[in-house]
Design a protein around this motif. Structure first.
Motif, PDB file in Angstrom:
ATOM      1  N   THR A 100       0.907  -1.125  -0.090  1.00 25.26           N
ATOM      2  CA  THR A 100       0.004   0.103  -0.070  1.00 25.26           C
ATOM      3  C   THR A 100       0.933   1.258   0.001  1.00 25.26           C
ATOM      4  O   THR A 100       0.587   2.293  -0.885  1.00 25.26           O
ATOM      5  CB  THR A 100      -0.984  -0.086   1.359  1.00 25.26           C
ATOM      6  OG1 THR A 100      -1.515  -1.198   1.365  1.00 25.26           O
ATOM      7  CG2 THR A 100      -2.281   0.957   1.129  1.00 25.26           C
ATOM      8  N   SER A 112      -3.385  -4.043   0.472  1.00 30.37           N
ATOM      9  CA  SER A 112      -4.733  -3.537  -0.315  1.00 30.37           C
ATOM     10  C   SER A 112      -5.445  -4.372  -1.191  1.00 30.37           C
ATOM     11  O   SER A 112      -6.455  -4.146  -1.494  1.00 30.37           O
ATOM     12  CB  SER A 112      -4.256  -2.259  -0.922  1.00 30.37           C
ATOM     13  OG  SER A 112      -3.498  -2.496  -2.001  1.00 30.37           O
ATOM     14  N   THR A 120      -6.923  -1.114  -5.300  1.00 30.29           N
ATOM     15  CA  THR A 120      -5.834  -1.266  -4.713  1.00 30.29           C
ATOM     16  C   THR A 120      -4.774  -0.359  -4.905  1.00 30.29           C
ATOM     17  O   THR A 120      -4.766   0.313  -5.906  1.00 30.29           O
ATOM     18  CB  THR A 120      -5.223  -2.777  -5.052  1.00 30.29           C
ATOM     19  OG1 THR A 120      -4.467  -2.625  -6.172  1.00 30.29           O
ATOM     20  CG2 THR A 120      -6.218  -3.766  -4.940  1.00 30.29           C
ATOM     21  N   GLN A 141      -5.270   0.937   6.383  1.00 26.23           N
ATOM     22  CA  GLN A 141      -5.016   1.070   4.942  1.00 26.23           C
ATOM     23  C   GLN A 141      -4.570   2.712   4.547  1.00 26.23           C
ATOM     24  O   GLN A 141      -3.834   2.829   4.034  1.00 26.23           O
ATOM     25  CB  GLN A 141      -6.026   0.464   4.118  1.00 26.23           C
ATOM     26  CG  GLN A 141      -6.787   1.450   3.072  1.00 26.23           C
ATOM     27  CD  GLN A 141      -7.628   0.940   2.029  1.00 26.23           C
ATOM     28  OE1 GLN A 141      -7.110   0.757   1.007  1.00 26.23           O
ATOM     29  NE2 GLN A 141      -8.798   0.458   2.449  1.00 26.23           N
TER      30      GLN A 141
END
Length: 565
Positions: A14, A91, A210, A545
């Motif tokens: 990520t 992700s 993502t 995230q």
């Protein structure tokens, strides 16, 4: 001869993908190498909203297969620790909740590391640069959600949205809690998450975002991507890192910096394997000490959770009927394949819940025993004590329900864990998985707050009069809401939310456990930086995230400014 680049980023997760994008697109166009142990994810379950939870269970090829040491407070259970393997990292695998956390998380972060750029007013601007926020869907249920346009970004690459339609039962269940005194928060990403909200996610009408499909679809020529092999070795010139070597022997050198973005498990593993960490631990494995850094692999903190579930009349929702119907599922798959609509875009598209303060926290003995600075932080108006989420999966897995029934699940979360776990080496062999000790519920505060979070979640959701009239049976939960009943349930069921952080912590040099400075540089090792969740000095009150994206963004800001890119 080794390939040569200005920057080498180890880990295409990520943070790493965001950092690679920012550096490669800087005006001076430096050469950037991104090295990822996994490949480019493809195949089933990766994009549909309905499969929000599926990759973590049905795509082991995208997981490192880590597991913790037996946890003494959890009946000696080992906790599987899913980490995404492939471009995009976790992700790919996470549950896609996109929450910033509390402004007080970042204000505390700024104070701990001595850098005002981590203050909320600056962090909020960083989030705005990352995000492509969709505001339109909130207009379908304005009494439950209303994000403020001025607080969010429209021009970033990470698509963030609320669902265009709410599943049956969501609005009525939220309204039932609001009618019984819960506070509505129409935008949990405003800097104050307190209250109940519909949670934004990293899904859009196109499916899951993502970090890879946001940042790497059209890489510039100065960005090189290597996949399929991990990096185990750093190349040194004296105490300076000048390059990397993959497991297959392929090497690359860096003209400026190597930046580790392997995450809170693999970044400390790489540091330790290369002689950077607690000297006694390294010597015990026969590893030459390059830099004695006592904090490497220490200070691991996480969020904890457990799922609660009841059987309800299907007048409340139709989730179970959809999930168990081959005909409905086939139709949903056809709709998604045609134009990304239908039930695969509806079911699991919405999660809602709350970040709440626990009444009477300051009077609890477990709270009074904490450090005064921690007490002050926990009592700030925008710092939650616990989280709960409604509208999750059916548990126990495989439960069969009779016709006319469905289910309603809720998750209780511990925020602000006080126990400190660790990542250590099993041996000097880089093929060996690290030793992961999560230290779950070893601190009295954690045990007390997790207990209260479970009790409050069960009571607020399943004992609410408007919801209780739909409830038929307890499927998964404590046998009673007594301390003893909840503690027994916790020992059997508490697990991770996969939000580990802090294992290469950012901090001031005088902090003996700090590993990197405010510019992400590893103390005492030239040419090496860390930019992932391992640097976090605060367990942010969110699903992490967004914090990982933020770390990649902030690291890019520092490097671009320092090298005048």
């Amino acid at each position: 001869m080794a390939d040569s680049f200005d920057f080498i980023i180890v880990g295409g997760g990520t943070a790493g993908c965001r950092l690679a994008y920012r550096l490669a697109n800087a005006p001076s166009a430096p050469s950037v190498l991104l090295v990822e142990a996994g490949d480019r994810p493809e195949g089933k379950y990766l994009y549909e909203h309905f499969h929000r939870y599926t990759p973590a269970t049905l795509r082991p090829d995208l997981d490192y297969g880590y597991s913790s040491q037996p946890q003494q407070e959890l009946n000696n259970r080992s906790i599987p620790y899913t980490r995404g393997k492939g471009l995009g990292g976790s992700s790919i695998m996470n549950f896609a909740v996109y929450l910033h956390g509390s402004r007080e998380d970042y204000n505390r972060w700024a104070d701990l590391v001595g850098d005002k750029s981590w203050k909320w007013e600056h962090v909020q601007k960083s989030f705005q640069a990352i995000e492509q926020y969709d505001f339109d869907h909130a207009s379908h249920y304005p009494h439950l959600a209303m994000p403020d346009v001025k607080d969010h970004g429209r021009d970033g690459l990470v698509k963030v949205s609320l669902p265009p339609q709410l599943e049956e039962g969501i609005a009525s269940t939220m309204e039932a809690l609001l009618a019984h005194g819960e506070r509505l928060n129409v935008d949990p990403n405003s800097g104050n998450p307190i209250g109940i909200s519909i949670f934004p996610s990293s899904y859009s009408k196109d499916g899951r975002t993502t970090s890879a499909n946001a940042h790497l679809l059209n890489p510039p020529r100065n960005l090189t991507i290597w996949t399929g092999e991990p990096v185990y070795r750093l190349q040194f010139d004296g105490s300076k890192v000048v390059g990397i070597e993959r497991a297959d022997g392929r090497k690359a050198t860096s003209n400026k910096d190597v930046i580790l973005c392997g995450g809170s498990i693999d970044t400390p593993k790489i540091l330790l394997l290369n002689g950077i960490g607690p000297a006694k631990e390294l010597e015990a494995h026969g590893i030459k000490v390059v830099k004695d850094l006592p904090g490497v692999g220490k200070q691991l903190r996480d969020h904890l959770m457990t799922i609660l579930c009841v059987e309800v009349q299907d007048s409340h929702n139709k989730r179970y009927a959809f999930e168990t119907s081959e005909e409905l599922m086939k139709k949903a798959e056809e709709d998604w394949a045609r134009d990304k609509t239908g039930n695969l875009a509806l079911y699991n598209s919405a999660l809602w819940g709350g970040f709440l303060k626990l009444p009477g926290l300051e009077d609890m003995e477990e709270f009074k025993a904490l450090d005064p600075g921690m007490q002050e932080y926990l009592l700030r108006d925008a710092t939650p004590t616990f989280e709960f989420i409604v509208q999750s999966v059916l548990v126990p897995p495989g439960t069969k329900l009779p016709e006319g029934s469905s289910y309603l699940s809720a998750i209780a979360f511990l925020m602000n864990e006080q126990a400190e776990g660790s990542i250590t080496l099993r041996s000097a062999n880089p093929e060996d998985k690290p030793v992961i000790d999560l230290a779950y519920l070893r601190h009295p505060y954690d045990k007390r707050i997790m207990r209260e979070a479970i009790r409050a979640t069960w009571t607020k959701v399943f004992e609410n009069p408007e919801i209780k009239k739909h409830v038929k049976n307890r499927l998964f939960g404590p046998k009673s809401l007594s301390d003893e009943g909840i503690d027994e349930f916790m020992r059997d069921t508490v697990t991770t939310v996969w939000h580990a952080n802090g294992t290469a912590m950012m901090g001031k040099k005088e902090n003996a456990l700090a590993c990197v400075d405010k510019d992400f540089r590893v103390f005492g090792v030239d040419g090496l930086r860390v930019a992932d969740l391992s640097i976090c000095p605060v367990v942010t009150n969110n699903h992490t995230q967004s914090t990982a994206y933020l770390v990649g963004q902030k690291a890019a800001d520092k490097l671009i400014a320092e090298y005048e890119l």
